[in-house]
Design an enzyme around this catalytic site. Sequence first.
Site, PDB file in Angstrom:
ATOM      1  N   ARG A  84       3.910  -5.469  21.663  1.00  0.00           N
ATOM      2  CA  ARG A  84       2.574  -5.636  22.225  1.00  0.00           C
ATOM      3  C   ARG A  84       2.340  -7.014  22.833  1.00  0.00           C
ATOM      4  NH1 ARG A  84       0.767  -2.692  17.142  1.00  0.00           N
ATOM      5  NH2 ARG A  84       0.938  -0.520  17.711  1.00  0.00           N
ATOM      6  N   GLU A 121       9.240  -5.242   4.602  1.00  0.00           N
ATOM      7  CA  GLU A 121       8.896  -4.782   3.257  1.00  0.00           C
ATOM      8  C   GLU A 121      10.064  -4.019   2.636  1.00  0.00           C
ATOM      9  OE1 GLU A 121       5.380  -2.228   1.007  1.00  0.00           O
ATOM     10  OE2 GLU A 121       5.369  -2.429   3.180  1.00  0.00           O
TER      11      GLU A 121
END
Length: 198
Positions: A84, A121
Site C-alpha cells: 500500500r 507473528e
Amino acid sequence: MSATMTRNSDITIKALQAVGEEDAEYLVSLIGSTPGFPKDGIIFRDFMPVLADARGLDILLRGFAAALPIDPSDFDTVAGLESRGFLFGPALASRFGKGFVAIRKAGKLPPPVFTESYDLEYGSASVEIEQNAIHPGERVLIVDDLIATGGTARAGADLIEKAGGHVAGFSFLMELDGLNGYAKLSEAPISTLIAMPA
C-alpha cells in the site's frame, strides 16, 4: 458497503488535523472496518474507499504533505513499502519533486538485490530493494499505510542503510495503538495521520 463493514468512531485524528477538522473528519468517514477479517479477533481497516473518492484522495495527499516529519529539503527520495505504500508514495514524491523507490516483497525484483528478513507473528518474511536504487548518502523518507509492530518498516529502513542511504523519516497513514511499533524506528522522526485500537 457490505453489511459487515462499518464506519469508524474509534479512529483518533492525529497529524491529519493539519488539513482542517472538516476535511479530516471527511477522510475518516471513508475508512471502513470489517470485524473478523482476515481472521477472528482482527478488524480490517479498509482505506481503499479513500483512494476511490476524489476529495478523499486529495485530503490524504494534502495530509501527508502537511504532516511530514521533516522538511521536504531534508530528503531526496520517497520509498514505499509493498504494497500500500506504492499507492500514495509516488504521488507524494511527485508533489515534492522527488523520485520514488519500491521496497518489494521477496522474489518480485530481478537481481542483484539487497534482502532483509523480519519476524511475523507466525514465521518470517523478507523485503528487497534493487542494489542500484539508492545512491550512497541519499536521504530517504519511508512511507506506508500502517505501522503496527514496526517489523516491516524496520526491515525497510535496514535495506535503505544496506544500500548506502540514510533514513530521514517515516510517514504512515495509520498506527495501531499499544503495539509499540515506534520503538523499532527510534533513529528518525515519524508522523502518523490517524490512530486506532489494535
